[in-house]
Design a protein around this motif. Structure first.
Motif, PDB file in Angstrom:
ATOM      1  N   ILE A  14       0.732  -1.140  -0.039  1.00 35.86           N
ATOM      2  CA  ILE A  14       0.050  -0.029   0.060  1.00 35.86           C
ATOM      3  C   ILE A  14       0.953   1.132  -0.122  1.00 35.86           C
ATOM      4  CG2 ILE A  14      -1.888   1.389   1.319  1.00 35.86           C
ATOM      5  CD1 ILE A  14      -2.795  -1.394   2.433  1.00 35.86           C
ATOM      6  N   ILE A  15       0.820   2.165  -1.086  1.00 36.11           N
ATOM      7  CA  ILE A  15       1.124   3.380  -1.012  1.00 36.11           C
ATOM      8  C   ILE A  15      -0.161   4.565  -1.082  1.00 36.11           C
ATOM      9  CG2 ILE A  15       1.532   3.455  -3.236  1.00 36.11           C
ATOM     10  CD1 ILE A  15       4.298   5.027  -2.471  1.00 36.11           C
ATOM     11  N   VAL A  16       0.248   5.701  -0.296  1.00 34.08           N
ATOM     12  CA  VAL A  16      -0.922   6.662  -0.320  1.00 34.08           C
ATOM     13  C   VAL A  16      -0.219   7.800  -0.926  1.00 34.08           C
ATOM     14  CG1 VAL A  16      -2.503   7.879   0.896  1.00 34.08           C
ATOM     15  CG2 VAL A  16      -2.245   5.327   1.431  1.00 34.08           C
ATOM     16  N   PHE A  17      -0.882   8.684  -1.902  1.00 37.04           N
ATOM     17  CA  PHE A  17      -0.394   9.843  -2.318  1.00 37.04           C
ATOM     18  C   PHE A  17      -1.290  10.875  -1.967  1.00 37.04           C
ATOM     19  CE2 PHE A  17       1.547   6.602  -5.030  1.00 37.04           C
ATOM     20  CZ  PHE A  17       2.850   7.075  -5.145  1.00 37.04           C
ATOM     21  N   THR A  18      -0.919  12.333  -2.039  1.00 38.87           N
ATOM     22  CA  THR A  18      -1.830  13.381  -1.863  1.00 38.87           C
ATOM     23  C   THR A  18      -1.427  14.154  -3.357  1.00 38.87           C
ATOM     24  OG1 THR A  18      -0.572  14.563  -0.646  1.00 38.87           O
ATOM     25  CG2 THR A  18      -2.597  13.485   0.405  1.00 38.87           C
ATOM     26  N   PRO A  19      -2.456  14.822  -4.037  1.00 39.91           N
ATOM     27  CA  PRO A  19      -1.673  15.667  -5.217  1.00 39.91           C
ATOM     28  C   PRO A  19      -0.962  16.895  -4.692  1.00 39.91           C
ATOM     29  CG  PRO A  19      -4.197  15.747  -4.531  1.00 39.91           C
ATOM     30  CD  PRO A  19      -3.657  14.723  -3.890  1.00 39.91           C
ATOM     31  N   VAL A  20      -0.265  17.284  -5.426  1.00 45.30           N
ATOM     32  CA  VAL A  20       0.701  18.562  -5.397  1.00 45.30           C
ATOM     33  C   VAL A  20       0.066  19.360  -6.667  1.00 45.30           C
ATOM     34  CG1 VAL A  20       3.052  19.589  -5.410  1.00 45.30           C
ATOM     35  CG2 VAL A  20       2.656  17.277  -4.393  1.00 45.30           C
ATOM     36  N   TYR A  21      -0.323  20.557  -6.234  1.00 45.58           N
ATOM     37  CA  TYR A  21      -0.818  21.539  -7.416  1.00 45.58           C
ATOM     38  C   TYR A  21       0.154  22.721  -7.784  1.00 45.58           C
ATOM     39  CZ  TYR A  21      -5.333  19.435  -6.311  1.00 45.58           C
ATOM     40  OH  TYR A  21      -6.368  18.424  -6.091  1.00 45.58           O
ATOM     41  N   ASP A  22       0.000  23.107  -8.929  1.00 48.87           N
ATOM     42  CA  ASP A  22       0.946  24.241  -9.255  1.00 48.87           C
ATOM     43  C   ASP A  22       0.131  25.562  -9.274  1.00 48.87           C
ATOM     44  OD1 ASP A  22      -0.948  24.543 -11.325  1.00 48.87           O
ATOM     45  OD2 ASP A  22       0.459  24.097 -12.963  1.00 48.87           O
ATOM     46  N   GLY A  23       0.569  26.694  -9.542  1.00 46.97           N
ATOM     47  CA  GLY A  23      -0.312  28.096  -9.223  1.00 46.97           C
ATOM     48  C   GLY A  23      -1.582  28.084 -10.224  1.00 46.97           C
ATOM     49  N   ASN A  24      -1.630  27.163 -11.084  1.00 44.23           N
ATOM     50  CA  ASN A  24      -2.884  26.946 -11.869  1.00 44.23           C
ATOM     51  C   ASN A  24      -4.027  26.117 -11.376  1.00 44.23           C
ATOM     52  OD1 ASN A  24      -2.008  29.107 -13.887  1.00 44.23           O
ATOM     53  ND2 ASN A  24      -0.813  27.377 -14.733  1.00 44.23           N
ATOM     54  N   ASN A  25      -3.519  25.339 -10.322  1.00 41.90           N
ATOM     55  CA  ASN A  25      -4.426  24.401  -9.630  1.00 41.90           C
ATOM     56  C   ASN A  25      -4.463  23.018 -10.402  1.00 41.90           C
ATOM     57  OD1 ASN A  25      -5.865  23.801  -7.479  1.00 41.90           O
ATOM     58  ND2 ASN A  25      -7.924  24.292  -8.417  1.00 41.90           N
ATOM     59  N   SER A  26      -3.441  23.071 -11.313  1.00 44.69           N
ATOM     60  CA  SER A  26      -3.368  21.674 -11.914  1.00 44.69           C
ATOM     61  C   SER A  26      -2.243  20.681 -11.087  1.00 44.69           C
ATOM     62  CB  SER A  26      -2.641  21.828 -13.351  1.00 44.69           C
ATOM     63  OG  SER A  26      -3.278  22.823 -14.098  1.00 44.69           O
ATOM     64  N   ILE A  27      -2.793  19.445 -11.213  1.00 43.64           N
ATOM     65  CA  ILE A  27      -1.821  18.600 -10.436  1.00 43.64           C
ATOM     66  C   ILE A  27      -0.482  18.224 -11.292  1.00 43.64           C
ATOM     67  CG2 ILE A  27      -1.537  16.114  -9.752  1.00 43.64           C
ATOM     68  CD1 ILE A  27      -4.497  15.970  -9.505  1.00 43.64           C
ATOM     69  N   VAL A  28       0.663  18.554 -10.488  1.00 44.34           N
ATOM     70  CA  VAL A  28       1.823  18.175 -11.269  1.00 44.34           C
ATOM     71  C   VAL A  28       2.613  17.335 -10.630  1.00 44.34           C
ATOM     72  CG1 VAL A  28       2.017  20.836 -11.950  1.00 44.34           C
ATOM     73  CG2 VAL A  28       2.775  20.202  -9.768  1.00 44.34           C
ATOM     74  N   ASP A  29       2.242  16.855  -9.361  1.00 50.59           N
ATOM     75  CA  ASP A  29       3.017  15.904  -8.771  1.00 50.59           C
ATOM     76  C   ASP A  29       2.091  15.231  -7.852  1.00 50.59           C
ATOM     77  OD1 ASP A  29       5.158  14.169  -8.135  1.00 50.59           O
ATOM     78  OD2 ASP A  29       6.680  15.640  -8.025  1.00 50.59           O
ATOM     79  N   PHE A  30       2.760  14.062  -6.752  1.00 52.18           N
ATOM     80  CA  PHE A  30       1.899  13.504  -6.004  1.00 52.18           C
ATOM     81  C   PHE A  30       2.824  13.289  -4.661  1.00 52.18           C
ATOM     82  CE2 PHE A  30      -0.429  12.146  -9.626  1.00 52.18           C
ATOM     83  CZ  PHE A  30      -1.911  12.460  -9.124  1.00 52.18           C
ATOM     84  N   ALA A  31       2.469  13.928  -3.756  1.00 49.05           N
ATOM     85  CA  ALA A  31       3.400  13.526  -2.261  1.00 49.05           C
ATOM     86  C   ALA A  31       2.939  12.263  -1.559  1.00 49.05           C
ATOM     87  CB  ALA A  31       3.083  14.715  -1.377  1.00 49.05           C
ATOM     88  N   ILE A  32       4.209  11.507  -1.417  1.00 54.10           N
ATOM     89  CA  ILE A  32       3.856  10.257  -0.613  1.00 54.10           C
ATOM     90  C   ILE A  32       3.545  10.704   0.704  1.00 54.10           C
ATOM     91  CG2 ILE A  32       5.071   8.278   0.132  1.00 54.10           C
ATOM     92  CD1 ILE A  32       6.976   8.779  -2.355  1.00 54.10           C
ATOM     93  N   GLU A  33       2.351  10.293   1.197  1.00 53.03           N
ATOM     94  CA  GLU A  33       1.940  10.230   2.415  1.00 53.03           C
ATOM     95  C   GLU A  33       2.129   9.063   3.197  1.00 53.03           C
ATOM     96  OE1 GLU A  33       0.727  13.054   3.683  1.00 53.03           O
ATOM     97  OE2 GLU A  33       0.905  13.992   1.654  1.00 53.03           O
ATOM     98  N   PHE A  34       2.146   8.043   2.813  1.00 50.59           N
ATOM     99  CA  PHE A  34       2.234   6.536   3.610  1.00 50.59           C
ATOM    100  C   PHE A  34       2.619   5.537   2.628  1.00 50.59           C
ATOM    101  CE2 PHE A  34       0.407   2.533   5.088  1.00 50.59           C
ATOM    102  CZ  PHE A  34       0.968   2.382   6.230  1.00 50.59           C
ATOM    103  N   GLN A  35       3.415   4.673   3.093  1.00 48.04           N
ATOM    104  CA  GLN A  35       3.626   3.317   2.336  1.00 48.04           C
ATOM    105  C   GLN A  35       3.882   2.036   3.628  1.00 48.04           C
ATOM    106  OE1 GLN A  35       7.519   3.175   0.480  1.00 48.04           O
ATOM    107  NE2 GLN A  35       7.831   5.304   1.181  1.00 48.04           N
TER     108      GLN A  35
END
Length: 86
Positions: A14-35
């Motif tokens: 199991i790995i859990v991510f949360t989205p990382v947004y840029d200044g235009n509110n577009s998802i540009v990456d995912f932060a790892i919250e848990f594995q």
């Protein structure tokens, strides 16, 4: 009951991510919250020091469009019914 302890000791990776947004509110990456430990073992611990998807994306299989799949999940367009048998 410690839910984190239960999840960390499951044999299913199991790995859990949360989205990382840029200044235009577009998802540009995912932060790892848990594995959990099973994920760390399966991934040979290449993600242990990673903070974001972009930190380890080149170290895993490229035949699956992982980032695109993450975007589809965030848009509610990627649902898989799975049945597990023991």
């Amino acid at each position: 009951m410690n839910l984190q302890n239960i999840v960390d000791n499951l044999t299913t990776p199991i790995i859990v991510f949360t989205p990382v947004y840029d200044g235009n509110n577009s998802i540009v990456d995912f932060a790892i919250e848990f594995q959990n430990q099973a994920f760390k073992d399966m991934a040979s611990h290449i993600v242990d020091k990673a903070e974001k998807w972009s930190d380890f994306e080149t170290k895993i299989a490229s035949d699956i469009q992982w980032f695109q799949m993450g975007l589809q999940v965030m848009a509610g367009k990627n649902h898989h019914d799975t049945t597990y048998y023991s």
